[in-house]
Design a protein around this motif. Structure first.
Motif, PDB file in Angstrom:
ATOM      1  N   PHE A   4       0.844  -1.199   0.000  1.00  0.00           N
ATOM      2  CA  PHE A   4       0.000   0.000   0.000  1.00  0.00           C
ATOM      3  C   PHE A   4       0.880   1.250   0.000  1.00  0.00           C
ATOM      4  O   PHE A   4       0.686   2.154  -0.809  1.00  0.00           O
ATOM      5  CB  PHE A   4      -0.933   0.019   1.219  1.00  0.00           C
ATOM      6  N   GLU A   5       1.840   1.283   0.910  1.00  0.00           N
ATOM      7  CA  GLU A   5       2.688   2.471   1.022  1.00  0.00           C
ATOM      8  C   GLU A   5       3.523   2.714  -0.235  1.00  0.00           C
ATOM      9  O   GLU A   5       3.700   3.857  -0.650  1.00  0.00           O
ATOM     10  CB  GLU A   5       3.566   2.382   2.271  1.00  0.00           C
ATOM     11  N   ALA A  93      -8.938   4.656  -5.044  1.00  0.00           N
ATOM     12  CA  ALA A  93      -9.126   3.222  -5.317  1.00  0.00           C
ATOM     13  C   ALA A  93      -8.173   2.386  -4.462  1.00  0.00           C
ATOM     14  O   ALA A  93      -8.547   1.341  -3.921  1.00  0.00           O
ATOM     15  CB  ALA A  93      -8.907   2.941  -6.801  1.00  0.00           C
ATOM     16  N   LEU A  94      -6.942   2.881  -4.332  1.00  0.00           N
ATOM     17  CA  LEU A  94      -5.933   2.182  -3.522  1.00  0.00           C
ATOM     18  C   LEU A  94      -6.370   2.127  -2.049  1.00  0.00           C
ATOM     19  O   LEU A  94      -6.270   1.081  -1.406  1.00  0.00           O
ATOM     20  CB  LEU A  94      -4.584   2.904  -3.663  1.00  0.00           C
ATOM     21  N   CYS A  95      -6.845   3.259  -1.537  1.00  0.00           N
ATOM     22  CA  CYS A  95      -7.307   3.311  -0.146  1.00  0.00           C
ATOM     23  C   CYS A  95      -8.483   2.363   0.077  1.00  0.00           C
ATOM     24  O   CYS A  95      -8.554   1.688   1.101  1.00  0.00           O
ATOM     25  CB  CYS A  95      -7.694   4.739   0.236  1.00  0.00           C
ATOM     26  N   GLU A  96      -9.393   2.316  -0.895  1.00  0.00           N
ATOM     27  CA  GLU A  96     -10.525   1.388  -0.798  1.00  0.00           C
ATOM     28  C   GLU A  96     -10.044  -0.058  -0.787  1.00  0.00           C
ATOM     29  O   GLU A  96     -10.467  -0.861   0.029  1.00  0.00           O
ATOM     30  CB  GLU A  96     -11.491   1.590  -1.969  1.00  0.00           C
ATOM     31  N   GLU A  97      -9.125  -0.372  -1.721  1.00  0.00           N
ATOM     32  CA  GLU A  97      -8.615  -1.737  -1.840  1.00  0.00           C
ATOM     33  C   GLU A  97      -7.974  -2.217  -0.544  1.00  0.00           C
ATOM     34  O   GLU A  97      -8.153  -3.355  -0.125  1.00  0.00           O
ATOM     35  CB  GLU A  97      -7.597  -1.798  -2.989  1.00  0.00           C
ATOM     36  N   GLU A  99      -8.516  -0.859   2.425  1.00  0.00           N
ATOM     37  CA  GLU A  99      -9.355  -0.437   3.545  1.00  0.00           C
ATOM     38  C   GLU A  99      -8.672   0.600   4.423  1.00  0.00           C
ATOM     39  O   GLU A  99      -8.632   0.493   5.653  1.00  0.00           O
ATOM     40  CB  GLU A  99      -9.820  -1.657   4.351  1.00  0.00           C
ATOM     41  N   ARG A 100      -8.133   1.616   3.766  1.00  0.00           N
ATOM     42  CA  ARG A 100      -7.490   2.729   4.474  1.00  0.00           C
ATOM     43  C   ARG A 100      -8.336   3.981   4.284  1.00  0.00           C
ATOM     44  O   ARG A 100      -9.080   4.099   3.306  1.00  0.00           O
ATOM     45  CB  ARG A 100      -6.092   2.993   3.881  1.00  0.00           C
ATOM     46  N   ASP A 101      -8.206   4.926   5.200  1.00  0.00           N
ATOM     47  CA  ASP A 101      -8.925   6.190   5.049  1.00  0.00           C
ATOM     48  C   ASP A 101      -8.319   6.984   3.902  1.00  0.00           C
ATOM     49  O   ASP A 101      -7.096   7.065   3.770  1.00  0.00           O
ATOM     50  CB  ASP A 101      -8.830   7.031   6.334  1.00  0.00           C
ATOM     51  N   MET A 102      -9.183   7.552   3.090  1.00  0.00           N
ATOM     52  CA  MET A 102      -8.744   8.412   1.986  1.00  0.00           C
ATOM     53  C   MET A 102      -8.557   9.821   2.543  1.00  0.00           C
ATOM     54  O   MET A 102      -9.461  10.373   3.161  1.00  0.00           O
ATOM     55  CB  MET A 102      -9.835   8.407   0.900  1.00  0.00           C
ATOM     56  N   PRO A 103      -7.363  10.415   2.330  1.00  0.00           N
ATOM     57  CA  PRO A 103      -7.195  11.804   2.776  1.00  0.00           C
ATOM     58  C   PRO A 103      -8.157  12.723   2.027  1.00  0.00           C
ATOM     59  O   PRO A 103      -8.386  12.542   0.832  1.00  0.00           O
ATOM     60  CB  PRO A 103      -5.747  12.140   2.393  1.00  0.00           C
ATOM     61  N   THR A 104      -8.743  13.678   2.750  1.00  0.00           N
ATOM     62  CA  THR A 104      -9.589  14.671   2.081  1.00  0.00           C
ATOM     63  C   THR A 104      -8.697  15.714   1.420  1.00  0.00           C
ATOM     64  O   THR A 104      -9.101  16.376   0.478  1.00  0.00           O
ATOM     65  CB  THR A 104     -10.511  15.387   3.084  1.00  0.00           C
ATOM     66  N   GLU A 105      -7.480  15.836   1.946  1.00  0.00           N
ATOM     67  CA  GLU A 105      -6.562  16.847   1.410  1.00  0.00           C
ATOM     68  C   GLU A 105      -5.126  16.351   1.498  1.00  0.00           C
ATOM     69  O   GLU A 105      -4.733  15.778   2.499  1.00  0.00           O
ATOM     70  CB  GLU A 105      -6.717  18.133   2.227  1.00  0.00           C
ATOM     71  N   MET A 106      -4.376  16.584   0.421  1.00  0.00           N
ATOM     72  CA  MET A 106      -2.944  16.278   0.416  1.00  0.00           C
ATOM     73  C   MET A 106      -2.213  17.521  -0.082  1.00  0.00           C
ATOM     74  O   MET A 106      -2.570  18.073  -1.123  1.00  0.00           O
ATOM     75  CB  MET A 106      -2.632  15.106  -0.510  1.00  0.00           C
TER      76      MET A 106
END
Length: 151
Positions: A4-5, A93-97, A99-106
């Motif tokens: 993931f990372e 898509a990666l975060c979903e795959e 099961e990680r939280d998607m950042p709202t802002e980067m």
């Protein structure tokens, strides 16, 4: 976990890379704003060139005499923004795959000379719960803050 990372890092590197390509690798620092909130995807980018903070459409204003001009056509700017938004979708898509939280802002900052990369993430709503502000407002505020404080 490591997978993931690695993929997450690759997508961020791609965002920096397309912004570097826009200025033909001629920038001191690259700043990328990426936002994904309540179904809205938004991105923005700007640079530090010759000690001047500039938005993409104004990069030629930072050049010295005799420096080769950048191609700042709307078509090229749109291409960069399209790729940034595609990368944000891939991050989602990666975060979903995984099961990680998607950042709202980067907020990504790449120092070209030192190779240092810095990233700040937010996971709370930044603008969709605001009656006035949009992602563009937030990106513009960041640009002004960076410019003022020379971050």
């Amino acid at each position: 976990m490591k997978e993931f990372e690695n993929q997450f890092s690759e997508l961020q590197a791609d965002m920096i890379s397309i912004c570097m390509e826009y200025v033909e690798d001629r920038a001191n620092k690259v700043y990328v704003y990426a936002s994904r909130e309540e179904g809205i995807i938004s991105s923005s980018f700007f640079y530090l060139i010759n000690n001047t903070y500039v938005e993409p459409h104004k990069v030629n204003e930072a050049l010295g005499t005799g420096d080769q001009k950048y191609d700042t056509s709307p078509k090229r700017q749109s291409m960069v923004l399209r790729i940034l938004c595609e990368d944000i979708e891939k991050v989602e898509a990666l975060c979903e795959e995984y099961e990680r939280d998607m950042p709202t802002e980067m907020k990504l900052i790449y120092d070209v000379k030192s190779g240092n990369f810095k990233a700040e993430y937010k996971y709370d709503l930044v603008y969709t719960n605001d009656d006035i502000k949009t992602a563009d407002h937030i990106a513009d505020e960041w640009f002004e803050k960076v410019k003022k404080n020379k971050l």
